[in-house]
Design a protein around this motif. Structure first.
Motif, mmCIF file in Angstrom:
data_model
loop_
_atom_site.group_PDB
_atom_site.id
_atom_site.type_symbol
_atom_site.label_atom_id
_atom_site.label_comp_id
_atom_site.label_asym_id
_atom_site.label_seq_id
_atom_site.Cartn_x
_atom_site.Cartn_y
_atom_site.Cartn_z
ATOM 1 N N LEU A 280 0.832 -1.200 0.000
ATOM 2 C CA LEU A 280 0.000 0.000 0.000
ATOM 3 C C LEU A 280 0.868 1.252 0.000
ATOM 4 C CD1 LEU A 280 -2.571 -1.168 2.714
ATOM 5 C CD2 LEU A 280 -2.828 -1.269 0.233
ATOM 6 N N TRP B 183 0.521 5.469 0.246
ATOM 7 C CA TRP B 183 -0.312 6.651 0.471
ATOM 8 C C TRP B 183 0.006 7.735 -0.530
ATOM 9 C CZ3 TRP B 183 1.157 11.634 2.355
ATOM 10 C CH2 TRP B 183 0.076 12.453 2.733
ATOM 11 N N TYR C 222 -0.187 16.159 -0.047
ATOM 12 C CA TYR C 222 0.190 15.156 -1.017
ATOM 13 C C TYR C 222 1.527 14.526 -0.649
ATOM 14 C CZ TYR C 222 -3.331 17.586 -3.880
ATOM 15 O OH TYR C 222 -4.490 18.154 -4.346
ATOM 16 N N ALA C 223 1.664 13.252 -0.947
ATOM 17 C CA ALA C 223 2.956 12.601 -0.774
ATOM 18 C C ALA C 223 3.957 13.261 -1.714
ATOM 19 C CB ALA C 223 2.843 11.112 -1.067
ATOM 20 N N GLN C 224 5.174 13.382 -1.238
ATOM 21 C CA GLN C 224 6.208 14.055 -2.032
ATOM 22 C C GLN C 224 6.358 13.444 -3.414
ATOM 23 O OE1 GLN C 224 9.845 14.112 0.429
ATOM 24 N NE2 GLN C 224 9.554 16.322 0.610
ATOM 25 N N SER D 104 -10.050 7.903 14.994
ATOM 26 C CA SER D 104 -8.828 7.374 15.592
ATOM 27 C C SER D 104 -7.608 7.600 14.705
ATOM 28 C CB SER D 104 -8.979 5.862 15.813
ATOM 29 O OG SER D 104 -9.132 5.218 14.555
ATOM 30 N N ALA E 43 -7.110 6.215 11.992
ATOM 31 C CA ALA E 43 -6.929 5.047 11.119
ATOM 32 C C ALA E 43 -7.868 5.182 9.929
ATOM 33 C CB ALA E 43 -7.235 3.758 11.881
ATOM 34 N N PHE E 44 -7.552 4.463 8.864
ATOM 35 C CA PHE E 44 -8.422 4.454 7.679
ATOM 36 C C PHE E 44 -9.465 3.355 7.886
ATOM 37 C CE2 PHE E 44 -6.116 7.671 5.783
ATOM 38 C CZ PHE E 44 -4.749 7.403 5.808
ATOM 39 N N HIS F 134 -1.803 1.232 13.519
ATOM 40 C CA HIS F 134 -3.044 0.656 12.989
ATOM 41 C C HIS F 134 -2.682 -0.531 12.099
ATOM 42 C CE1 HIS F 134 -4.418 4.475 14.445
ATOM 43 N NE2 HIS F 134 -3.806 5.145 13.465
ATOM 44 N N TYR G 285 -4.108 -3.444 9.139
ATOM 45 C CA TYR G 285 -5.108 -3.737 8.109
ATOM 46 C C TYR G 285 -4.912 -5.158 7.589
ATOM 47 C CZ TYR G 285 -5.283 1.329 8.236
ATOM 48 O OH TYR G 285 -5.383 2.624 8.667
ATOM 49 N N TYR H 34 -6.779 -0.725 15.689
ATOM 50 C CA TYR H 34 -6.369 0.666 15.638
ATOM 51 C C TYR H 34 -5.846 1.109 17.000
ATOM 52 C CZ TYR H 34 -10.897 1.784 17.852
ATOM 53 O OH TYR H 34 -11.966 1.850 18.714
ATOM 54 N N ASP H 35 -5.095 2.194 16.990
ATOM 55 C CA ASP H 35 -4.505 2.704 18.238
ATOM 56 C C ASP H 35 -3.820 1.599 19.034
ATOM 57 O OD1 ASP H 35 -6.998 5.290 18.984
ATOM 58 O OD2 ASP H 35 -5.314 5.233 17.585
ATOM 59 N N TYR I 275 -0.944 -5.258 6.940
ATOM 60 C CA TYR I 275 -0.117 -4.067 6.887
ATOM 61 C C TYR I 275 -0.263 -3.260 8.178
ATOM 62 C CZ TYR I 275 0.075 -4.884 1.832
ATOM 63 O OH TYR I 275 0.272 -5.430 0.577
ATOM 64 N N GLN J 38 0.464 0.572 9.974
ATOM 65 C CA GLN J 38 0.452 1.955 9.479
ATOM 66 C C GLN J 38 0.544 2.906 10.648
ATOM 67 O OE1 GLN J 38 -3.095 4.010 9.148
ATOM 68 N NE2 GLN J 38 -1.651 5.705 9.181
ATOM 69 N N TRP K 128 1.093 7.420 11.610
ATOM 70 C CA TRP K 128 1.218 8.804 11.173
ATOM 71 C C TRP K 128 2.555 9.314 11.704
ATOM 72 C CZ3 TRP K 128 -2.267 11.869 8.357
ATOM 73 C CH2 TRP K 128 -3.465 11.222 8.002
ATOM 74 N N SER L 184 7.538 14.813 6.160
ATOM 75 C CA SER L 184 6.826 15.424 5.037
ATOM 76 C C SER L 184 5.771 14.495 4.441
ATOM 77 C CB SER L 184 7.815 15.841 3.957
ATOM 78 O OG SER L 184 8.608 14.733 3.572
ATOM 79 N N ASP L 185 5.986 13.193 4.523
ATOM 80 C CA ASP L 185 4.980 12.210 4.130
ATOM 81 C C ASP L 185 4.388 11.612 5.393
ATOM 82 O OD1 ASP L 185 6.348 10.810 1.019
ATOM 83 O OD2 ASP L 185 5.432 12.736 1.518
ATOM 84 N N PRO L 186 3.276 12.139 5.873
ATOM 85 C CA PRO L 186 2.810 11.787 7.221
ATOM 86 C C PRO L 186 2.221 10.388 7.367
ATOM 87 C CG PRO L 186 1.268 13.280 6.173
ATOM 88 C CD PRO L 186 2.461 13.203 5.264
ATOM 89 N N VAL L 187 1.771 9.793 6.285
ATOM 90 C CA VAL L 187 1.173 8.463 6.386
ATOM 91 C C VAL L 187 2.179 7.430 5.891
ATOM 92 C CG1 VAL L 187 -0.676 6.935 5.606
ATOM 93 C CG2 VAL L 187 -1.160 9.354 6.086
ATOM 94 N N PHE M 245 2.928 3.242 5.563
ATOM 95 C CA PHE M 245 2.489 1.847 5.648
ATOM 96 C C PHE M 245 3.708 0.940 5.775
ATOM 97 C CE2 PHE M 245 -2.011 1.864 4.961
ATOM 98 C CZ PHE M 245 -2.273 2.994 4.195
ATOM 99 N N THR N 104 5.695 -2.709 5.112
ATOM 100 C CA THR N 104 5.989 -3.411 3.864
ATOM 101 C C THR N 104 5.036 -4.565 3.595
ATOM 102 O OG1 THR N 104 7.650 -4.621 5.142
ATOM 103 C CG2 THR N 104 8.417 -2.780 3.780
#
Lengths: 118, 108
Positions: A45, A47, A60-62, A102, A104-105, B33, B35, B48-49, B86, B88, B90, B94-97, B99, B101
């Protein structure tokens, strides 16, 4: 309950653009923080970006800066992700996902397959 | 940027316990988190959390997080648990999210 329904599969040529939609039901789009995640065939995955409710901006992702645009039409509760200058490496399933309370997605769309091929 | 490392695969016999790790620098200071993704399907949030479960997720799924490793534990594994998992987080970069591998869980 919230449901996210995405548009159908797309086939595009290199250099073209694609616009994927994500229709929200059960909530209004303004109540959600929508994000986009993609998955290349056989890969993990990744983002791409999403709405940050803390400052009201889309982040946005860089990797995709300058090539991706995420927009929302609140009149139809539909979110959009447009990716331009497509190349073969952009072949992937694109998902919209709700960022829940939370962080989370917690709700995902069904995914949209985008194939980039000459 | 922040990196989350997972083992590529974990194999487990039915009825046994599967543990999937997610390694990251001081990950214990973040909320993790998890998935589950079955072939041809969208990911589903299972924890989550660090350790909370969404409604509808069996109690067999649990999580922990400390130091540099977060762990998803699946107890009394069933054939239907076979999937990719997966983690994940935060991050303040600069890329806050971010995941992980991904880990493929195979039920023997």
């Amino acid at each position: 309950q919230v449901q996210l329904v995405q548009s159908g599969a797309e086939v595009k040529k290199p250099g073209a653009s694609v616009k994927v939609s994500c229709k929200v039901s059960g909530y209004t789009l303004t109540e959600l923080s929508m994000h986009w995640v993609r998955q290349a065939p056989g890969k993990g995955l990744e983002w791409m970006g999403g709405f940050d409710p803390e400052d009201g901006e889309t982040i946005y992702a860089q990797k995709f800066q300058g090539r991706v645009t995420m927009t929302e039409d609140t009149s139809t509760d539909t979110a959009y992700m447009e990716l331009s200058s497509l190349r073969s490496e952009d072949t992937a399933v694109y998902y919209c996902a709700r960022r829940g309370s939370s962080d989370a997605f917690d709700i995902w769309g069904q995914g949209t397959m985008v194939t980039v091929s000459s | 940027s922040y990196v989350l490392t997972q083992p590529p695969s974990v194999s487990v016999a039915p009825g046994k316990t599967a543990r999937i790790t997610c390694g990251g620098n001081n990950i214990g200071s973040k909320s993790v988190h998890w998935y589950q993704q079955k072939p041809g399907q969208a990911p589903v949030l299972v924890v989550y959390d660090d350790s909370d479960r969404p409604s509808g997720i069996p109690e067999r799924f649990s999580g922990s997080n400390s130091g540099n490793t977060a762990t998803l534990t699946i107890s009394r594994v069933e054939a239907g648990d076979e999937a990719d998992y997966y983690c994940q987080v935060w991050d303040s970069s600069s890329d806050p999210v971010v995941f992980g591998t991904g880990t493929k869980v195979t039920v023997l």
